[in-house]
Design an enzyme around this catalytic site. Structure first.
Site, mmCIF file in Angstrom:
data_model
loop_
_atom_site.group_PDB
_atom_site.id
_atom_site.type_symbol
_atom_site.label_atom_id
_atom_site.label_comp_id
_atom_site.label_asym_id
_atom_site.label_seq_id
_atom_site.Cartn_x
_atom_site.Cartn_y
_atom_site.Cartn_z
ATOM 1 N N GLY A 46 0.828 -1.216 0.000
ATOM 2 C CA GLY A 46 0.000 0.000 0.000
ATOM 3 C C GLY A 46 0.854 1.254 0.000
ATOM 4 O O GLY A 46 1.034 1.913 1.013
ATOM 5 N N ASP A 71 2.290 -1.722 -4.758
ATOM 6 C CA ASP A 71 0.960 -1.156 -5.028
ATOM 7 C C ASP A 71 0.680 -1.291 -6.515
ATOM 8 O O ASP A 71 1.593 -1.160 -7.333
ATOM 9 C CB ASP A 71 0.948 0.334 -4.624
ATOM 10 C CG ASP A 71 -0.447 0.891 -4.357
ATOM 11 O OD1 ASP A 71 -1.343 0.694 -5.206
ATOM 12 O OD2 ASP A 71 -0.623 1.535 -3.318
ATOM 13 N N ASP A 141 -0.847 -2.179 4.685
ATOM 14 C CA ASP A 141 -1.684 -0.970 4.600
ATOM 15 C C ASP A 141 -2.278 -0.894 3.191
ATOM 16 O O ASP A 141 -2.308 0.152 2.568
ATOM 17 C CB ASP A 141 -0.819 0.258 4.914
ATOM 18 C CG ASP A 141 -1.660 1.505 5.169
ATOM 19 O OD1 ASP A 141 -2.858 1.375 5.473
ATOM 20 O OD2 ASP A 141 -1.099 2.609 5.054
ATOM 21 N N HIS A 144 -8.715 -2.868 1.972
ATOM 22 C CA HIS A 144 -9.383 -3.089 3.258
ATOM 23 C C HIS A 144 -10.582 -4.023 3.187
ATOM 24 O O HIS A 144 -11.342 -4.118 4.141
ATOM 25 C CB HIS A 144 -9.800 -1.747 3.860
ATOM 26 C CG HIS A 144 -8.639 -0.969 4.400
ATOM 27 N ND1 HIS A 144 -7.359 -1.479 4.423
ATOM 28 C CD2 HIS A 144 -8.539 0.267 4.936
ATOM 29 C CE1 HIS A 144 -6.548 -0.580 4.953
ATOM 30 N NE2 HIS A 144 -7.233 0.492 5.269
ATOM 31 N N ASP A 170 -4.888 0.503 10.349
ATOM 32 C CA ASP A 170 -6.357 0.579 10.277
ATOM 33 C C ASP A 170 -7.042 -0.580 11.000
ATOM 34 O O ASP A 170 -8.024 -1.142 10.509
ATOM 35 C CB ASP A 170 -6.821 0.676 8.809
ATOM 36 C CG ASP A 170 -6.188 1.866 8.095
ATOM 37 O OD1 ASP A 170 -6.390 2.995 8.571
ATOM 38 O OD2 ASP A 170 -5.462 1.664 7.108
#
Ligand code: SAH
Ligand code: MG
Length: 211
Positions: A46, A71, A141, A144, A170
């Site tokens: 991420g 990413d 990261d 999600h 998160d």
């Protein structure tokens, strides 16, 4: 004493587009400084525009290792047009899709850290499949959804070296504070018995591989 970035690095972090609050960034920096003593690469899933990458890159620079950041640069679900975290300045108008790679490269260039980063453009599970070596730190990261978080955990956690760190962003135990997928992989890591908790800073969880 916690390891802290210089005012210049902190300023570069704060100036970068992205989602990580300063308090969590400082916790990541401190954790990464410890993990970097293993002399192994520090890997992030991420990248987005490179905000947290700056911190891992600066730690890697000092430790003589490298930060790897993964990413596809097309953005997560909640970053697409019409969604809460969309930023229209990171859309490639020719392609009509998000592309955070150019902004990421500017971020790293401005911070003077390009030499300390290997950027991998691709999907996390595919990159994990071809990544052979052990890692001093894995920072999750990325996406999600349960599918993405599970893939990130299953793909990357096994590559954390003994004594190395698994850091998850998160993590919200209370569903009212945010999505539960990162929380679920955090629980899974603890329940596996392979990791013990080192620290909790807001939604950032730092775990260490035991044994
Ligand atoms: N660490 C960044 C924030 C990352 S946002 C910061 O500090 O600001 C999440 C990123 O994960 C997005 O850029 C998105 O493109 C990426 N992502 C989501 N799912 C992915 C997947 N399956 N493979 C690779 N990248 C993914
Ligand atoms: Mg995050």
């Amino acid at each position: 004493m916690a390891a802290e970035p210089t005012p210049e690095i902190l300023a570069a972090f704060e100036a970068a587009k992205g989602f990580m609050p300063v308090v969590e960034g400082l916790a990541l920096y401190d954790a990464a400084t410890g993990a970097a003593k293993l002399g192994l690469p520090l890997l992030e899933v991420g990248t987005y525009c490179g905000r947290s990458t700056i911190l891992l890159a600066d730690v890697a620079r000092q430790a003589g290792t490298v930060a790897v950041t993964v990413d596809h640069h097309r953005g997560s679900e909640e970053q697409q047009p019409g969604w809460e975290y969309h930023d229209e300045t990171v859309v490639d108008s020719e392609v009509g899709r998000m592309d955070t790679l150019p902004t990421f490269r500017r971020t790293l260039h401005k911070a003077g850290l390009e030499e300390h980063v290997v950027a991998v453009v691709g999907r996390s599970p595919q990159v994990a499949k071809v990544w052979g070596g052990q890692l001093g730190l894995v920072f999750i990261d990325g996406g999600h959804t349960d599918e993405h978080a599970t893939n990130d955990y299953e793909g990357w956690a096994p590559k954390v070296a003994p004594g190395g760190l698994l850091v998850i962003h998160d993590v919200f135990p209370n569903p009212e504070d945010g999505g539960q997928a990162p929380y679920r992989i955090y629980l899974r890591a603890l329940e596996s018995g392979d990791f013990e908790e080192v620290s909790v800073t807001d939604s950032l969880r730092v775990l260490r591989r035991v044994g």
